[in-house]
Design a protein around this motif. Structure first.
Motif, short mmCIF file in Angstrom:
data_model
loop_
_atom_site.label_atom_id
_atom_site.label_comp_id
_atom_site.label_asym_id
_atom_site.label_seq_id
_atom_site.Cartn_x
_atom_site.Cartn_y
_atom_site.Cartn_z
N GLN A 135 -9.49 3.21 -2.12
CA GLN A 135 -8.58 4.08 -1.12
C GLN A 135 -9.45 4.90 -0.34
O GLN A 135 -10.81 5.07 -0.51
CB GLN A 135 -7.55 5.01 -1.91
CG GLN A 135 -8.45 5.76 -3.13
CD GLN A 135 -7.33 6.61 -3.83
OE1 GLN A 135 -6.71 7.55 -3.58
NE2 GLN A 135 -7.11 5.93 -5.16
N LYS B 128 -3.91 4.14 0.21
CA LYS B 128 -4.17 3.99 -1.26
C LYS B 128 -4.03 2.34 -1.51
O LYS B 128 -2.77 1.98 -1.74
CB LYS B 128 -3.42 4.65 -2.15
CG LYS B 128 -3.63 6.04 -2.15
CD LYS B 128 -2.62 7.04 -2.91
CE LYS B 128 -2.98 8.30 -2.68
NZ LYS B 128 -2.31 8.84 -1.19
N THR C 130 -5.59 0.26 -4.09
CA THR C 130 -5.58 0.24 -5.54
C THR C 130 -6.02 1.62 -6.01
O THR C 130 -6.47 2.38 -5.08
CB THR C 130 -6.60 -0.91 -6.14
OG1 THR C 130 -7.90 -0.56 -5.73
CG2 THR C 130 -6.10 -2.07 -5.58
N ASN C 131 -6.20 1.83 -7.30
CA ASN C 131 -6.73 3.11 -7.97
C ASN C 131 -7.86 3.26 -7.71
O ASN C 131 -8.50 4.33 -7.28
CB ASN C 131 -6.38 3.04 -9.26
CG ASN C 131 -4.74 3.24 -9.87
OD1 ASN C 131 -4.10 3.87 -8.95
ND2 ASN C 131 -4.47 2.61 -10.86
N GLU C 132 -8.75 2.09 -7.46
CA GLU C 132 -10.41 2.25 -7.26
C GLU C 132 -10.46 2.41 -5.91
O GLU C 132 -11.47 2.52 -5.17
CB GLU C 132 -10.84 1.00 -8.10
CG GLU C 132 -10.91 1.22 -9.47
CD GLU C 132 -9.55 0.64 -9.73
OE1 GLU C 132 -8.83 -0.16 -9.24
OE2 GLU C 132 -9.02 1.16 -11.07
N TYR D 292 0.94 -1.00 0.19
CA TYR D 292 0.13 -0.04 0.12
C TYR D 292 0.90 1.16 -0.06
O TYR D 292 2.05 1.22 0.42
CB TYR D 292 -0.75 -0.07 1.28
CG TYR D 292 -1.61 -1.27 1.57
CD1 TYR D 292 -2.74 -1.50 0.57
CD2 TYR D 292 -1.17 -2.19 2.50
CE1 TYR D 292 -3.46 -2.79 1.24
CE2 TYR D 292 -1.91 -3.30 2.98
CZ TYR D 292 -2.91 -3.62 2.23
OH TYR D 292 -3.52 -4.70 2.47
N SER D 293 0.29 2.28 -0.49
CA SER D 293 0.86 3.58 -0.01
C SER D 293 -0.14 4.44 0.60
O SER D 293 -1.33 4.40 0.33
CB SER D 293 1.21 4.20 -1.56
OG SER D 293 0.20 4.46 -2.20
N SER D 294 0.58 5.46 1.21
CA SER D 294 -0.23 6.38 2.06
C SER D 294 0.36 7.77 2.40
O SER D 294 1.61 7.71 2.23
CB SER D 294 -0.63 5.57 3.62
OG SER D 294 0.56 5.20 4.44
N ASP E 221 -4.18 8.72 4.91
CA ASP E 221 -5.14 8.22 3.91
C ASP E 221 -4.33 6.86 3.54
O ASP E 221 -3.29 6.31 3.89
CB ASP E 221 -5.27 8.91 2.72
CG ASP E 221 -3.94 9.23 2.13
OD1 ASP E 221 -2.85 8.83 1.97
OD2 ASP E 221 -4.11 10.21 1.31
#
Length: 245
Positions: A219, A213, A215-217, A195-197, A211
């Motif tokens: 988050q 993220k 996937t792109n869909e 993940y990225s946040s 937050d």
């Protein structure tokens, strides 16, 4: 036992010494205000543009003991039942995770504590020099539902610069961290998810936005809505229960 006033004086001296180093940026004032949290405060975070999510509540309180200065945090969601407890220790160059406990529900009433091993406990650095440094956080535990499995959570935090945030119509200086997360589930092989946040910390307040993220869909994000004493949170839950009944 060291007097409280001396503890906070020492904190101030260390802060001034840190500011004298031109090669590094001192960011300790952007973390949770330890002195102001001696009586404890609830930080209520509300979901951003996702009505299906419930608010998140963290109760933070700082303590001074013979062992040092500590910040504790207890995490709650829609019920006044703790789901996570953390204790962080104040050290010269930052905050270190010294204890973490997870709580898994056994049924609608009972919970059981999950043992968590701290492999690297870097929570928040007090000095950063540029965006190239990475601060490692790594914990492991075995879920009660399947103790033969091993879950590992790794967070790599990277300082990403200065910014501004607005809380209750007031602007605050803030800093930004970019976080890379890796969760691995090990049992008869290893399943990994990355993940990225993003985390934003406001000066004199602490964490005000985070937050994730997946996937792109998929988050989600939370922002700080309010801070108040624990008694107010207890009253909030009491009223919600009475409304249901």
């Amino acid at each position: 036992m060291m007097r409280k006033n001396n503890i906070w004086l020492l904190w101030g001296i260390i802060s001034l010494l840190g500011c004298q180093n031109d090669a590094k940026k001192d960011i300790r004032d952007y973390y949770f205000p330890l002195k102001a949290l001696e009586e404890g405060l609830v930080y209520e975070y509300e979901p951003v543009k996702m009505d299906s999510l419930t608010p998140a509540y963290w109760y933070y309180r700082s303590f001074i003991s013979n062992e040092g200065v500590f910040l504790t945090g207890t995490y709650y969601e829609y019920e006044l039942i703790p789901l996570q407890f953390v204790r962080e220790e104040l050290v010269k160059n930052g905050m270190l995770l010294s204890d973490i406990r997870l709580f898994e529900k056994m049924d609608s009433i009972r919970q059981q504590q999950v043992k968590v091993d701290i492999l690297s406990g870097n929570v928040f650095p007090f000095e950063v020099s540029d965006s190239s440094g990475v601060f490692l956080y790594k914990i492991q535990w075995r879920p009660l539902a399947d103790t033969s499995a091993l879950i590992t959570l790794i967070k790599n935090r990277r300082f990403a610069g200065d910014t501004l945030v607005t809380l209750a119509n007031k602007k605050y200086d803030a800093i930004r961290f970019e976080v890379k997360e890796l969760v691995s589930y090990e049992k008869d092989g290893v399943l990994e998810q990355q993940y990225s946040s993003t985390e934003l910390y406001a000066k004199g307040v602490g964490l005000v936005y985070f937050d994730k993220k997946i996937t792109n869909e998929l988050q989600w994000a939370y922002q700080l809505k309010a801070r108040y004493p624990m008694a107010e949170l207890e009253e909030k839950f009491k009223q919600s229960i009475e409304a249901i009944e």
